[in-house]
Design a protein around this motif. Structure first.
Motif, mmCIF file in Angstrom:
data_model
loop_
_atom_site.group_PDB
_atom_site.id
_atom_site.type_symbol
_atom_site.label_atom_id
_atom_site.label_comp_id
_atom_site.label_asym_id
_atom_site.label_seq_id
_atom_site.Cartn_x
_atom_site.Cartn_y
_atom_site.Cartn_z
ATOM 1 N N ASN A 119 20.765 -32.118 0.332
ATOM 2 C CA ASN A 119 19.959 -32.787 -0.688
ATOM 3 C C ASN A 119 20.902 -33.451 -1.682
ATOM 4 O O ASN A 119 21.407 -32.826 -2.614
ATOM 5 N N LEU A 120 21.176 -34.730 -1.483
ATOM 6 C CA LEU A 120 22.164 -35.443 -2.299
ATOM 7 C C LEU A 120 21.745 -35.518 -3.756
ATOM 8 O O LEU A 120 22.583 -35.450 -4.661
ATOM 9 N N ASN A 121 20.445 -35.669 -3.996
ATOM 10 C CA ASN A 121 19.966 -35.741 -5.380
ATOM 11 C C ASN A 121 20.261 -34.442 -6.133
ATOM 12 O O ASN A 121 20.671 -34.465 -7.296
ATOM 13 N N GLN A 122 20.034 -33.316 -5.457
ATOM 14 C CA GLN A 122 20.287 -32.029 -6.087
ATOM 15 C C GLN A 122 21.774 -31.820 -6.302
ATOM 16 O O GLN A 122 22.202 -31.265 -7.330
ATOM 17 N N VAL A 123 22.590 -32.236 -5.349
ATOM 18 C CA VAL A 123 24.046 -32.132 -5.494
ATOM 19 C C VAL A 123 24.517 -32.934 -6.699
ATOM 20 O O VAL A 123 25.345 -32.485 -7.497
ATOM 21 N N GLU A 124 23.966 -34.124 -6.839
ATOM 22 C CA GLU A 124 24.339 -34.983 -7.964
ATOM 23 C C GLU A 124 23.951 -34.342 -9.296
ATOM 24 O O GLU A 124 24.723 -34.370 -10.255
ATOM 25 N N LYS A 125 22.756 -33.731 -9.333
ATOM 26 C CA LYS A 125 22.309 -33.074 -10.564
ATOM 27 C C LYS A 125 23.220 -31.888 -10.917
ATOM 28 O O LYS A 125 23.568 -31.675 -12.075
ATOM 29 N N ASN A 126 23.610 -31.137 -9.885
ATOM 30 C CA ASN A 126 24.497 -29.993 -10.126
ATOM 31 C C ASN A 126 25.853 -30.439 -10.648
ATOM 32 O O ASN A 126 26.434 -29.815 -11.543
ATOM 33 N N LEU A 127 26.368 -31.528 -10.073
ATOM 34 C CA LEU A 127 27.667 -32.048 -10.517
ATOM 35 C C LEU A 127 27.587 -32.571 -11.949
ATOM 36 O O LEU A 127 28.507 -32.374 -12.749
ATOM 37 N N GLU A 128 26.485 -33.240 -12.272
ATOM 38 C CA GLU A 128 26.303 -33.738 -13.636
ATOM 39 C C GLU A 128 26.218 -32.583 -14.625
ATOM 40 O O GLU A 128 26.756 -32.654 -15.736
ATOM 41 N N SER A 129 25.519 -31.519 -14.224
ATOM 42 C CA SER A 129 25.403 -30.339 -15.086
ATOM 43 C C SER A 129 26.765 -29.696 -15.311
ATOM 44 O O SER A 129 27.102 -29.308 -16.441
ATOM 45 N N GLU A 130 27.545 -29.573 -14.246
ATOM 46 C CA GLU A 130 28.871 -28.979 -14.371
ATOM 47 C C GLU A 130 29.788 -29.859 -15.209
ATOM 48 O O GLU A 130 30.589 -29.365 -16.005
ATOM 49 N N LEU A 131 29.685 -31.183 -15.052
ATOM 50 C CA LEU A 131 30.487 -32.106 -15.844
ATOM 51 C C LEU A 131 30.150 -31.972 -17.326
ATOM 52 O O LEU A 131 31.042 -31.975 -18.184
ATOM 53 N N GLY A 132 28.848 -31.844 -17.635
ATOM 54 C CA GLY A 132 28.442 -31.670 -19.028
ATOM 55 C C GLY A 132 28.992 -30.387 -19.608
ATOM 56 O O GLY A 132 29.427 -30.352 -20.766
ATOM 57 N N ARG A 133 29.012 -29.333 -18.808
ATOM 58 C CA ARG A 133 29.550 -28.040 -19.256
ATOM 59 C C ARG A 133 31.040 -28.137 -19.523
ATOM 60 O O ARG A 133 31.550 -27.619 -20.517
ATOM 61 N N VAL A 134 31.760 -28.817 -18.626
ATOM 62 C CA VAL A 134 33.205 -28.984 -18.798
ATOM 63 C C VAL A 134 33.512 -29.794 -20.053
ATOM 64 O O VAL A 134 34.418 -29.463 -20.821
ATOM 65 N N ARG A 135 32.757 -30.866 -20.269
ATOM 66 C CA ARG A 135 32.954 -31.689 -21.470
ATOM 67 C C ARG A 135 32.678 -30.873 -22.733
ATOM 68 O O ARG A 135 33.363 -31.025 -23.748
ATOM 69 N N LEU A 136 31.686 -30.002 -22.652
ATOM 70 C CA LEU A 136 31.340 -29.149 -23.793
ATOM 71 C C LEU A 136 32.496 -28.207 -24.122
ATOM 72 O O LEU A 136 32.903 -28.077 -25.281
ATOM 73 N N LEU A 137 33.056 -27.556 -23.092
ATOM 74 C CA LEU A 137 34.142 -26.602 -23.299
ATOM 75 C C LEU A 137 35.431 -27.290 -23.736
ATOM 76 O O LEU A 137 36.229 -26.711 -24.476
ATOM 77 N N ALA A 138 35.640 -28.520 -23.280
ATOM 78 C CA ALA A 138 36.867 -29.241 -23.625
ATOM 79 C C ALA A 138 36.787 -29.894 -25.001
ATOM 80 O O ALA A 138 37.787 -30.408 -25.508
ATOM 81 N N GLY A 139 35.606 -29.879 -25.614
ATOM 82 C CA GLY A 139 35.464 -30.482 -26.936
ATOM 83 C C GLY A 139 35.210 -31.968 -26.886
ATOM 84 O O GLY A 139 35.394 -32.677 -27.879
ATOM 85 N N LEU A 140 34.768 -32.487 -25.725
ATOM 86 C CA LEU A 140 34.558 -33.923 -25.568
ATOM 87 C C LEU A 140 33.133 -34.338 -25.906
ATOM 88 O O LEU A 140 32.773 -35.502 -25.722
#
Length: 232
Positions: A78-99
């Motif tokens: 399910n490419l749509n779900q994969v994309e959503k998961n990656l976006e969620s993880e990217l948002g989390r990483v940006r949050l932790l990095a202070g971005l």
């Protein structure tokens, strides 16, 4: 005859003094031996509490990773779900990095020097470290986000944070449990007391239901990674 009596009295006094000294040392030694197990038990108890907290944190992180793995496994095909998961993880990483700019409950701390000199970087660093130890999840000084690569140093009357010069008074914001953070800072012998008596710094703390902390400047002055490369 009188001389002999005086010598006898002197000798008796010396003997009594030696006996009292030895008795005092014996009592002091026994007292230390009695207190030693108590001190050892206290130390072991504190170490056990720290290890227990570390284990709990690791278990929580393990649960988070297991959930993340489950998401990816369930989204296979399910490419749509994969994309959503990656976006969620990217948002989390940006949050932790202070971005990312963030918002949450916390405290606003004002530092004002009441002596003849400016506030030392040691005082500011001590407070920042105490905030981190008290589980502050985001910190800023005069609008400058504090991240892992931030530096705080002295330059004349200024304190330089992330390459930006600042003069007291300082406003420090921290997102964390307001009650817990205030109690940690104001406890007897705690950070506020040390700042006031050791560094002559006046400290005021204000609890807030909502605090906004800006993202770190991404112009290359703070986050530097041009020399970093992933291992092949």
């Amino acid at each position: 005859m009188k001389l002999a009596r005086n010598l006898s009295i002197t000798l008796i006094c010396i003997i009594l003094g030696v006996m009292l000294a030895w008795q005092y040392r014996s009592i002091l030694h026994n007292s230390k031996k009695q207190n030693l197990p108590n001190v050892r038990v206290e130390t072991l108890r504190d170490e056990l509490i720290v290890q227990k907290e570390n284990n709990e944190d690791l278990m929580k992180r393990n649960d988070e990773l297991q959930k993340q793995i489950s998401k990816y496994e369930n989204s296979q095909g399910n490419l749509n779900q994969v994309e959503k998961n990656l976006e969620s993880e990217l948002g989390r990483v940006r949050l932790l990095a202070g971005l990312s700019e963030i918002e949450g409950a916390g405290v606003i701390i004002n530092l004002e020097y009441v002596g003849e000199n400016s506030i030392s970087e040691t005082a500011v660093l001590s407070l920042i470290n105490e905030l981190k130890a008290s589980e502050a999840q985001a910190i800023s000084i005069e609008g400058e986000r504090i991240v892992a690569m931030s530096e705080i140093k002295k330059a004349g009357d200024y304190i330089v944070v992330n390459g930006k010069q600042m003069l007291a008074p300082f406003t420090i914001k921290a997102i964390a449990d307001p009650e817990k953070l205030e109690n940690s800072l104001t406890m007897l012998g705690g950070m506020v007391e040390n700042l006031e008596y050791l560094y002559s710094v006046k400290v005021t703390i204000e609890k807030k239901d909502s605090i906004t902390i800006p993202k770190v400047r991404d112009d290359g002055s703070v986050l530097k990674y041009d020399l970093l490369h992933t291992k092949e």
